[in-house]
Scaffold this motif. Structure first.
Motif, PDB file in Angstrom:
ATOM      1  N   GLY A  88      29.177  37.883 -48.473  1.00 16.33           N
ATOM      2  CA  GLY A  88      29.673  37.385 -49.743  1.00 16.33           C
ATOM      3  C   GLY A  88      31.089  37.860 -49.960  1.00 16.33           C
ATOM      4  N   LYS A  89      31.672  37.396 -51.035  1.00 17.28           N
ATOM      5  CA  LYS A  89      33.022  37.814 -51.392  1.00 17.28           C
ATOM      6  C   LYS A  89      32.957  38.612 -52.682  1.00 17.28           C
ATOM      7  N   PHE A  90      33.811  39.582 -52.723  1.00 20.39           N
ATOM      8  CA  PHE A  90      33.778  40.523 -53.852  1.00 20.39           C
ATOM      9  C   PHE A  90      35.154  40.512 -54.497  1.00 20.39           C
ATOM     10  N   HIS A  91      35.232  39.939 -55.703  1.00 19.23           N
ATOM     11  CA  HIS A  91      36.523  39.900 -56.417  1.00 19.23           C
ATOM     12  C   HIS A  91      36.484  40.867 -57.555  1.00 19.23           C
ATOM     13  N   VAL A  92      37.554  41.625 -57.696  1.00 21.95           N
ATOM     14  CA  VAL A  92      37.603  42.586 -58.807  1.00 21.95           C
ATOM     15  C   VAL A  92      38.889  42.392 -59.586  1.00 21.95           C
ATOM     16  N   ARG A  93      38.769  42.418 -60.875  1.00 28.94           N
ATOM     17  CA  ARG A  93      39.954  42.389 -61.733  1.00 28.94           C
ATOM     18  C   ARG A  93      39.969  43.690 -62.532  1.00 28.94           C
ATOM     19  N   PHE A  94      41.031  44.452 -62.306  1.00 27.01           N
ATOM     20  CA  PHE A  94      41.188  45.709 -63.033  1.00 27.01           C
ATOM     21  C   PHE A  94      42.120  45.522 -64.200  1.00 27.01           C
ATOM     22  N   LYS A  95      41.775  46.069 -65.343  1.00 27.98           N
ATOM     23  CA  LYS A  95      42.745  46.088 -66.433  1.00 27.98           C
ATOM     24  C   LYS A  95      43.352  47.476 -66.427  1.00 27.98           C
ATOM     25  N   ARG A  96      44.597  47.530 -66.029  1.00 27.66           N
ATOM     26  CA  ARG A  96      45.193  48.854 -65.917  1.00 27.66           C
ATOM     27  C   ARG A  96      45.737  49.322 -67.259  1.00 27.66           C
ATOM     28  N   ARG A  97      46.040  50.576 -67.302  1.00 31.91           N
ATOM     29  CA  ARG A  97      46.480  51.151 -68.569  1.00 31.91           C
ATOM     30  C   ARG A  97      47.816  50.608 -69.008  1.00 31.91           C
ATOM     31  N   ASN A  98      48.650  50.194 -68.058  1.00 35.12           N
ATOM     32  CA  ASN A  98      49.968  49.720 -68.471  1.00 35.12           C
ATOM     33  C   ASN A  98      49.931  48.254 -68.894  1.00 35.12           C
ATOM     34  N   GLY A  99      48.757  47.686 -68.960  1.00 31.82           N
ATOM     35  CA  GLY A  99      48.666  46.325 -69.450  1.00 31.82           C
ATOM     36  C   GLY A  99      48.708  45.276 -68.365  1.00 31.82           C
ATOM     37  N   ARG A 100      48.806  45.696 -67.133  1.00 35.97           N
ATOM     38  CA  ARG A 100      48.817  44.698 -66.066  1.00 35.97           C
ATOM     39  C   ARG A 100      47.425  44.556 -65.468  1.00 35.97           C
ATOM     40  N   VAL A 101      47.232  43.474 -64.762  1.00 32.55           N
ATOM     41  CA  VAL A 101      45.923  43.185 -64.188  1.00 32.55           C
ATOM     42  C   VAL A 101      46.031  43.253 -62.674  1.00 32.55           C
ATOM     43  N   ARG A 102      45.161  44.006 -62.078  1.00 31.38           N
ATOM     44  CA  ARG A 102      45.178  44.120 -60.616  1.00 31.38           C
ATOM     45  C   ARG A 102      44.021  43.314 -60.060  1.00 31.38           C
ATOM     46  N   VAL A 103      44.318  42.457 -59.134  1.00 33.58           N
ATOM     47  CA  VAL A 103      43.265  41.599 -58.574  1.00 33.58           C
ATOM     48  C   VAL A 103      43.064  41.988 -57.125  1.00 33.58           C
ATOM     49  N   MET A 104      41.823  42.222 -56.757  1.00 31.95           N
ATOM     50  CA  MET A 104      41.564  42.620 -55.364  1.00 31.95           C
ATOM     51  C   MET A 104      40.374  41.861 -54.824  1.00 31.95           C
ATOM     52  N   CYS A 105      40.297  41.832 -53.534  1.00 26.42           N
ATOM     53  CA  CYS A 105      39.244  41.023 -52.919  1.00 26.42           C
ATOM     54  C   CYS A 105      38.741  41.716 -51.662  1.00 26.42           C
ATOM     55  N   GLU A 106      37.431  41.659 -51.462  1.00 27.23           N
ATOM     56  CA  GLU A 106      36.847  42.232 -50.249  1.00 27.23           C
ATOM     57  C   GLU A 106      35.690  41.364 -49.804  1.00 27.23           C
ATOM     58  N   GLU A 107      35.224  41.663 -48.622  1.00 24.01           N
ATOM     59  CA  GLU A 107      34.046  40.952 -48.131  1.00 24.01           C
ATOM     60  C   GLU A 107      32.844  41.864 -48.152  1.00 24.01           C
ATOM     61  N   ILE A 108      31.703  41.278 -48.390  1.00 24.11           N
ATOM     62  CA  ILE A 108      30.465  42.061 -48.450  1.00 24.11           C
ATOM     63  C   ILE A 108      29.583  41.680 -47.287  1.00 24.11           C
ATOM     64  N   LEU A 109      28.921  42.679 -46.745  1.00 28.23           N
ATOM     65  CA  LEU A 109      27.918  42.406 -45.720  1.00 28.23           C
ATOM     66  C   LEU A 109      26.674  43.166 -46.138  1.00 28.23           C
ATOM     67  N   VAL A 110      25.580  42.459 -46.308  1.00 27.65           N
ATOM     68  CA  VAL A 110      24.357  43.098 -46.792  1.00 27.65           C
ATOM     69  C   VAL A 110      23.429  43.361 -45.613  1.00 27.65           C
ATOM     70  N   GLU A 111      23.081  44.603 -45.503  1.00 24.13           N
ATOM     71  CA  GLU A 111      22.173  44.962 -44.410  1.00 24.13           C
ATOM     72  C   GLU A 111      20.996  45.718 -44.988  1.00 24.13           C
ATOM     73  N   LEU A 112      20.109  46.086 -44.110  1.00 27.84           N
ATOM     74  CA  LEU A 112      18.912  46.783 -44.563  1.00 27.84           C
ATOM     75  C   LEU A 112      19.256  48.132 -45.172  1.00 27.84           C
ATOM     76  N   ALA A 113      20.210  48.766 -44.552  1.00 27.55           N
ATOM     77  CA  ALA A 113      20.555  50.106 -45.029  1.00 27.55           C
ATOM     78  C   ALA A 113      21.312  50.070 -46.338  1.00 27.55           C
ATOM     79  N   GLY A 114      21.878  48.985 -46.589  1.00 29.70           N
ATOM     80  CA  GLY A 114      22.651  48.949 -47.830  1.00 29.70           C
ATOM     81  C   GLY A 114      23.673  47.826 -47.774  1.00 29.70           C
ATOM     82  N   ILE A 115      24.769  48.056 -48.409  1.00 30.69           N
ATOM     83  CA  ILE A 115      25.787  47.011 -48.503  1.00 30.69           C
ATOM     84  C   ILE A 115      27.093  47.587 -47.970  1.00 30.69           C
TER      85      ILE A 115
END
Lengths: 449, 371
Positions: B237-264
């Protein structure tokens, strides 16, 4: 009625001596006609002098009316002097042909400025915003600020607005959905120390001296354009706020500040009660205003309030508030997050506003945006001006730019700047057509908000 | 980047600030939200145990899983349960949320879980729930200035029994409580109207959304062509995150997810083109401001007619003078604001085309230029 002939250039045409039976309206009409003639000649100065009988009538209303009819301003204060003194005070003052909105400082109340069309302004607390809006927030208007769910910039606007009112001694009503609205007062900024103000003064003075490459000097002799500085008034009207210095406690005594929490009440009736009683104290009677009032409502449709899903209730609250404030000497600022309202509600709220602003967050570490805009590093957010209040007039205010960047100078002072395109890097190989924003950037995106 | 989230939750909020809040949302297309939730939970538990985090306790409000599940989860991840009385507490809103069983028979719940959990029998009363959470939290950390974290299993369950405004109310009250260090919750976004999702995004400082790996492949019939793509969606899957930083800007980041038996597992995204950014292109103007350097250069430019009005007789250059005289006079520099070695004066050397023309003729207005 004797009007002196238009003399040659340097002398001052004046109107003097009139029979006391002439009504004021006639004087105004005559002076309007006189000024119309003077517009065509090179020295547009007129001294209007009236016999003492007329001066006993309210001079502020006369000068206000004169200034509203034709917006060439009388530089400095209008001197209502007697006939004898008229000829003596012929000082050739070249008034600039500029629409100067701070026409007559007839009202002695600090913090309130007279504007054209009989409106009076209070400062928003941010000098740049006052300039953009043409003087400030007009008394009797409703200002709405659309929040961005991702950034708290509307709080900056609110803080400056509230501080400005407190510094001028204007009563304030503050409503917020938090549990302790009074605690917010501790975060209000204090006016900056004088040192910073002076340095800004000097900068703007230097820019005023124009160098003009044209052969006008041999015709005009020593007449240099003389810009009257209203700076002594200006410092009082709008202060520079230092966001790192909290406002001194003596400013928010109980009489001046009333805080209301809107989270726990079932509906908006309590808030409406508060606003009604506050505005009743600032009723606008004919004549100069005693003291202006300010109402600041933060996040009116915040989700933790019970009334947040009562769309029609909120709308009727805003409508009644707008009606009440129209007939009073107060300004209401309401902030709301439009993402939490339905689209039709948002549109209705936007229509309700006299002045509509919106703030937006900017992405962090965005290389594309850094290439596009200059000064990206200092920018904190963006401010959009959608609508500017125009009371008593049909003429709209057309702005050159509607989007401004919010920057914090030295992390203390809030400034608004026009968005400027960063210089195009010639070595990158991108041609003019693709790198300019007007033609859209290579990534598809909306061109306006 | 999931580490960034965990770090932010670990560091907590500053004095006088609202606690950082994380919303994890997923949908049917990519139902890995719960795995992400477990990951964040175990990470935070590790930090608390190690003493690295601002919070010293964790209250888990369990709506969709029983407390024994969480106990097993922590055991599997190697977290010590024996000493867990003092740092974790589970509020059980799963077993009997509406109080249908009058008397509770604790045969179902294992010994360990019952010491760690307490029951909440009326989830409709959110004020009671709020005070319960705070009470449990304070019980964990004791007196003093310490703080605790809160994890809410499924906010979608909360809103089944209560109105949106009351849920928003309790969440914002929890966030603004002095002793709450951080808070995070899970939400299934396709169970609600967009309004509720936007309310939660408004209330939180970080929004993490789990999206399907191959967007196009979702919802299509299983064919031989897109079988592989569909299969990828089951594990990745894809993992998108939007951070609201203290200075008022928004940080956008993206990662990939791989789900396995042991975890993610989270892996950084390979190609940057996939990042979808909301591009707000405002109308920009050309920069008309001058920098300090440019201003100095401009001041040095000698303009025509400037010296007039000083009392000297006015002479108008008519371009007829010979070269020898030209060099003595200052000439107009070109408009370029570039630093020049010889005191910043440029030169235009102008030769008149013919001597027949009168000075000040209308045809050549440049004759009037008087330097």
């Amino acid at each position: 009625m004797k009007a002196a002939q238009t003399p040659h250039k340097k002398e001052v045409p004046c109107v003097f001596g009139r029979p006391p039976q002439l009504p004021i309206t006639k004087i105004i009409r005559l002076s309007a006609a006189l000024l119309a003639r003077h517009r065509r000649c090179s020295t547009p100065t007129a001294a209007l002098s009236l016999p003492p009988r007329v001066c006993s009538l309210r001079p502020e209303s006369l000068s206000c009316r004169l200034s509203t009819i034709y917006s060439w301003h009388f530089t400095g204060k209008t001197k209502l002097c007697s006939v004898d003194a008229a000829m003596a005070t012929t000082k050739p003052r070249l008034s600039s042909f500029s629409r100067n909105l701070s026409a007559v400082s007839s009202s002695q109340t600090p913090g309130v400025k007279c504007g054209p069309n009989g409106t009076m302004f209070v400062s928003s607390g941010i000098a740049d915003l006052d300039k953009i809006l043409g003087g400030g927030f007009p008394l009797g208007s409703l200002v709405m600020v659309m929040e961005d769910a991702e950034a708290p910039h509307h709080m900056l606007l609110l803080r400056n607005f509230m501080s400005q009112g407190l510094v001028h001694g204007q009563p304030l009503l503050y409503a917020s959905p938090s549990k302790d609205p009074r605690g917010f007062l501790g975060t209000l900024p204090s006016p900056a120390s004088l040192k910073h103000d002076k340095s800004r003064d000097r900068e703007s003075e230097q820019e005023k001296g124009l160098r003009i490459a044209w052969q006008y000097k041999k015709y005009m002799g020593e007449n240099q354009p003389n810009f009257d500085s209203h700076r002594d008034n200006k410092q009082d009207y709008c202060n520079e706020f230092d966001l790192r210095k909290p406002l001194e406690r003596h400013y928010f005594t109980r009489q001046r500040v009333n805080c209301v929490g809107i989270q726990d009440s079932k509906n908006l009736a309590a808030l409406q009660e508060h606003c009604a009683s506050f505005l009743a104290q600032h009723q606008r009677n004919d004549g100069s205003c005693a003291l202006a009032g300010r109402i600041a409502i933060q996040s009116l449709c915040a989700p933790q309030c019970e009334h947040s899903n009562m769309d029609w209730e909120m709308l009727s609250f805003i409508k009644s508030l707008k009606g009440m404030v129209r007939s009073s000497n107060a300004v209401v600022v309401i902030t709301f997050p439009p993402s939490l309202l339905s689209l039709s509600s948002t549109k209705r709220w936007q229509h309700m506003a006299d002045t509509l602003l919106s703030v937006a967050a900017i992405p962090d570490e965005d290389k594309e945006l850094a290439k596009l805009l200059s000064g990206y590093q200092d920018m904190v957010g963006l401010l959009n001006v959608h609508k500017v209040a125009r009371l008593n007039t049909q003429v709209p205010l057309i702005l050159e730019a509607t989007t401004f960047s919010i920057k914090l100078q030295k992390r203390r002072f809030l400034v608004l700047e026009c968005l400027n395109q960063a210089p195009v890097d010639g070595s990158s190989g991108s041609s003019y057509g693709t790198s300019g924003s007007c033609s859209g950037s290579s990534k598809a995106g909306t061109l306006d908000f | 980047m999931a580490d960034t989230i965990c770090r932010t939750l670990r560091d907590g909020g500053l004095e006088g600030e609202h606690a950082p809040a994380l919303t994890i949302k997923d949908s049917k297309a990519s139902p890995f939200g719960f795995d992400v939730f477990n990951y964040v939970l175990t990470q935070l538990s590790n930090h608390i145990l190690a003493g690295k985090s601002q919070s010293r306790g964790l209250v888990v409000v369990a709506y969709s899983r029983s407390p024994s599940f969480y106990v097993d989860l922590l055991k599997r991840r190697g977290i010590d349960i024996a000493s867990s009385h003092d740092w974790i507490h589970i509020l059980d809103c799963y077993t009997d949320p509406l109080g249908w069983k009058n008397r509770l028979i604790d045969k179902d719940i294992s010994q360990e879980a019952s010491s760690l959990s307490s029951f909440c029998q009326d989830v409709r009363n959110l004020d009671k729930l709020y005070s319960l959470i705070i009470e449990q939290g304070k019980g964990l950390i004791g007196q003093g200035k310490d703080r605790f974290s809160i994890a809410i299993d499924l906010v979608s369950e909360m809103v089944r029994h209560a109105s949106i405004s009351s849920v928003a109310g309790i969440l914002s009250n929890l966030r603004s409580h002095d002793q709450v260090s951080s808070i995070f919750w899970l939400l299934h976004s396709d169970l609600h109207e967009i309004k509720f999702t936007s309310v939660l995004e408004y209330l939180s400082s970080m929004v993490a959304s789990v999206e399907p790996f191959n967007q196009a492949a979702f919802g299509q019939r299983v064919d031989l062509e897109n079988l592989s793509m569909l299969e990828q969606n089951f594990r990745k899957g894809k993992f998108h995150v939007r951070f609201k930083r203290r200075n008022g800007r928004v940080r956008v980041m993206c990662e990939e997810i791989l789900v396995e038996l042991a975890g993610i597992k989270f892996t950084p995204v390979l190609s940057e083109d996939e990042i979808i950014n909301q591009r707000l292109l405002p109308k920009v103007q050309f920069n008309l401001q001058l920098s300090e350097e440019e201003r100095n250069e401009r001041a040095k430019v000698v303009l025509p007619f400037e010296h007039q009005g000083n009392g000297k007789p006015i002479q108008i250059y008519d371009g007829r003078r010979s070269l020898g005289e030209n060099k003595e006079e200052a000439l107009v520099s070109t408009g370029k604001l570039q630093p020049d070695e010889d005191s910043g004066k440029g030169q235009i050397i102008y030769f008149r085309d013919s001597d027949d023309e009168m000075p000040d003729s209308d045809e050549d207005p440049d004759d009037d230029l008087d330097i």
